[in-house]
Motif scaffolding. Sequence first.
Motif, short mmCIF file in Angstrom:
data_model
loop_
_atom_site.label_atom_id
_atom_site.label_comp_id
_atom_site.label_asym_id
_atom_site.label_seq_id
_atom_site.Cartn_x
_atom_site.Cartn_y
_atom_site.Cartn_z
N LEU A 123 0.85 -1.23 -0.05
CA LEU A 123 -0.08 0.04 -0.09
C LEU A 123 0.93 1.20 0.07
O LEU A 123 0.53 2.29 -0.67
CB LEU A 123 -0.88 -0.01 1.22
N VAL A 124 2.03 1.38 0.67
CA VAL A 124 2.92 2.34 0.78
C VAL A 124 3.45 2.73 -0.63
O VAL A 124 3.56 3.58 -1.14
CB VAL A 124 4.09 2.31 2.01
N GLY A 125 4.22 1.55 -1.09
CA GLY A 125 4.55 1.50 -2.64
C GLY A 125 3.33 2.12 -3.51
O GLY A 125 3.69 2.96 -4.40
N LEU A 126 2.31 1.43 -3.34
CA LEU A 126 1.26 1.77 -4.48
C LEU A 126 1.11 3.44 -4.04
O LEU A 126 0.82 4.09 -5.02
CB LEU A 126 0.06 1.16 -4.33
N GLY A 127 0.81 3.94 -2.93
CA GLY A 127 0.42 5.14 -2.74
C GLY A 127 1.64 6.37 -3.22
O GLY A 127 1.42 7.33 -3.71
#
Length: 282
Positions: A123-127
């Motif tokens: 999720l952090v990478g996607l954000g």
Amino acid sequence: MESRVFKPMLAVYVGLFLLFLYGPFIVLGILSFQQGPEGGPQFPITQWSIFWYRDIFGLTPPSRVAPLPIGVSLFRSLVLAGMTMITSTVLGVMAAQAFRKNFPGKTVSFYLIVLGMIVPGILVGLGSGLVATTTGIERHWWSTAFATHVVYTLPFAFLVMLAIFNRFDASVEEAAWSLGVSPITTFRKVTFPLIFPGVLSAMLFAFTLSYDEFSRTLLSSGREQTLPLAIYSTFSVEIHPNVFAFGVLTTLFSFSLLAVYAILMTLSVRRAKRVAIQEAVG
């Protein structure tokens, strides 16, 4: 009677835990000594060879097995891990130093820092990728991926230093201040040598976590691959023993980092004891 039963059970449990922990590495090491150049993952091994270790360093003739793309990707991973280690450790020490005092929003700030290690990496990478795309920032391993790694590793460095400062005796700083020593000189001459073992631990955490990070890097590094991404792109198609050999070398590299850490920690403890003895004698 209970002790006689409990100790063997505890020993068996520890042995099984260690076997579960290092069993994959043992299997990896065995499979890495297969015959080349056509050998695949097979067990038991019919003929032992170091062909795939030589293949990693380009010492074998060309074959159908493509060489691992570890040259540039390894350099990227090492540089990225080094940058992350320095940044996260410095910020972690500064943040932990600030948390020694009470200030408005202290609790909220604590959870905001720790949030980086709680949110799932994908999720952090996607954000990070979405923010970069929306704002027109081009994704690179040294920019967007670096920021994502710092967000992930900073909480670990911060918590390590927070634990160190919680056991820190502030009277030594107060003694230096009473003698007219400036806060900067006090930190450099008094505080930092005492917290240096914690700084080493924070550096080790930050480096190893960044060097091995996959999910956050996958969506934030753009087209330039780090080592975990390069290895994944290789064995996602077909697995060859050169991946096993490189896994063994990478694990040995991790163990060497731990050995360097242990040596530096031992020297730091000896230096602290020597200084304490000199102060006691003086």
